[in-house]
Motif scaffolding. Structure first.
Motif, PDB file in Angstrom:
ATOM      1  N   LEU A   1      29.064  34.803 -25.930  1.00 56.19           N
ATOM      2  CA  LEU A   1      29.235  36.251 -25.883  1.00 56.19           C
ATOM      3  C   LEU A   1      30.518  36.560 -25.120  1.00 56.19           C
ATOM      4  O   LEU A   1      30.695  36.129 -23.988  1.00 56.19           O
ATOM      5  N   ASN A   2      31.408  37.274 -25.750  1.00 57.05           N
ATOM      6  CA  ASN A   2      32.670  37.649 -25.130  1.00 57.05           C
ATOM      7  C   ASN A   2      32.564  39.089 -24.657  1.00 57.05           C
ATOM      8  O   ASN A   2      32.413  40.005 -25.468  1.00 57.05           O
ATOM      9  N   LEU A   3      32.650  39.297 -23.382  1.00 53.46           N
ATOM     10  CA  LEU A   3      32.558  40.644 -22.817  1.00 53.46           C
ATOM     11  C   LEU A   3      33.924  41.228 -22.466  1.00 53.46           C
ATOM     12  O   LEU A   3      34.014  42.305 -21.902  1.00 53.46           O
ATOM     13  N   LYS A   4      34.974  40.482 -22.810  1.00 52.83           N
ATOM     14  CA  LYS A   4      36.320  40.940 -22.484  1.00 52.83           C
ATOM     15  C   LYS A   4      36.676  42.167 -23.318  1.00 52.83           C
ATOM     16  O   LYS A   4      36.406  42.225 -24.508  1.00 52.83           O
ATOM     17  N   THR A   5      37.284  43.138 -22.684  1.00 49.58           N
ATOM     18  CA  THR A   5      37.783  44.314 -23.376  1.00 49.58           C
ATOM     19  C   THR A   5      39.273  44.120 -23.593  1.00 49.58           C
ATOM     20  O   THR A   5      40.017  43.908 -22.628  1.00 49.58           O
ATOM     21  N   TYR A   6      39.685  44.144 -24.842  1.00 49.77           N
ATOM     22  CA  TYR A   6      41.086  43.943 -25.150  1.00 49.77           C
ATOM     23  C   TYR A   6      41.828  45.271 -25.120  1.00 49.77           C
ATOM     24  O   TYR A   6      41.318  46.286 -25.578  1.00 49.77           O
ATOM     25  N   GLU A   7      43.040  45.226 -24.585  1.00 51.54           N
ATOM     26  CA  GLU A   7      43.846  46.438 -24.518  1.00 51.54           C
ATOM     27  C   GLU A   7      44.326  46.810 -25.911  1.00 51.54           C
ATOM     28  O   GLU A   7      44.619  45.950 -26.725  1.00 51.54           O
TER      29      GLU A   7
ATOM     30  N   ALA B   1      22.044  41.691 -27.793  1.00 53.14           N
ATOM     31  CA  ALA B   1      23.022  40.601 -27.867  1.00 53.14           C
ATOM     32  C   ALA B   1      22.356  39.232 -27.778  1.00 53.14           C
ATOM     33  O   ALA B   1      22.739  38.301 -28.493  1.00 53.14           O
ATOM     34  N   LEU B   2      21.343  39.084 -26.942  1.00 52.88           N
ATOM     35  CA  LEU B   2      20.678  37.789 -26.797  1.00 52.88           C
ATOM     36  C   LEU B   2      20.020  37.358 -28.103  1.00 52.88           C
ATOM     37  O   LEU B   2      20.164  36.210 -28.530  1.00 52.88           O
TER      38      LEU B   2
END
Length: 106
Positions: A67-73, A46-47
């Motif tokens: 970088l978006n590490l959010k997990t979307y439902e 990712a870097l």
């Protein structure tokens, strides 16, 4: 998008591209330019990917890259009643109702 339109107080005009028409889609052209910029570099983590994306320029401007590490439902949908309220806010072009939508602020 309806809530965002109300928040900014300006209309939003959505123009969707039909499936399989990527040559007309500006974001697809952007990906092509990004691929040329990478020039075959190995994006092994990712870097590395973020650094390459940040190094791009267009008209002497560089993109903001995060970088978006959010997990979307998955599987979230509106109730039929809620969707009817949203649909009332959408102005669909009668000639292209699926592809041309105008949302006006409340």
């Amino acid at each position: 998008m309806v809530e965002f339109t109300d928040h900014i107080g300006k209309p939003i005009h959505l123009l969707y591209y039909p499936p399989y028409h990527s040559k007309y889609n500006p974001i697809e052209r952007c990906w092509g330019i990004l691929e040329q910029h990478w020039n075959g570099a190995k994006l092994t983590d990712a870097l590395t990917m973020l650094l390459w994306a940040r190094s791009m320029t267009w008209k002497a401007m560089q993109p903001v890259v995060k970088l978006n590490l959010k997990t979307y439902e998955k599987g979230i949908s509106l109730t039929k009643k809620a969707m009817r309220a949203v649909e009332r806010r959408l102005e669909r072009n009668p000639l292209l109702p699926k592809w041309d939508i105008l949302i006006r602020p409340a």
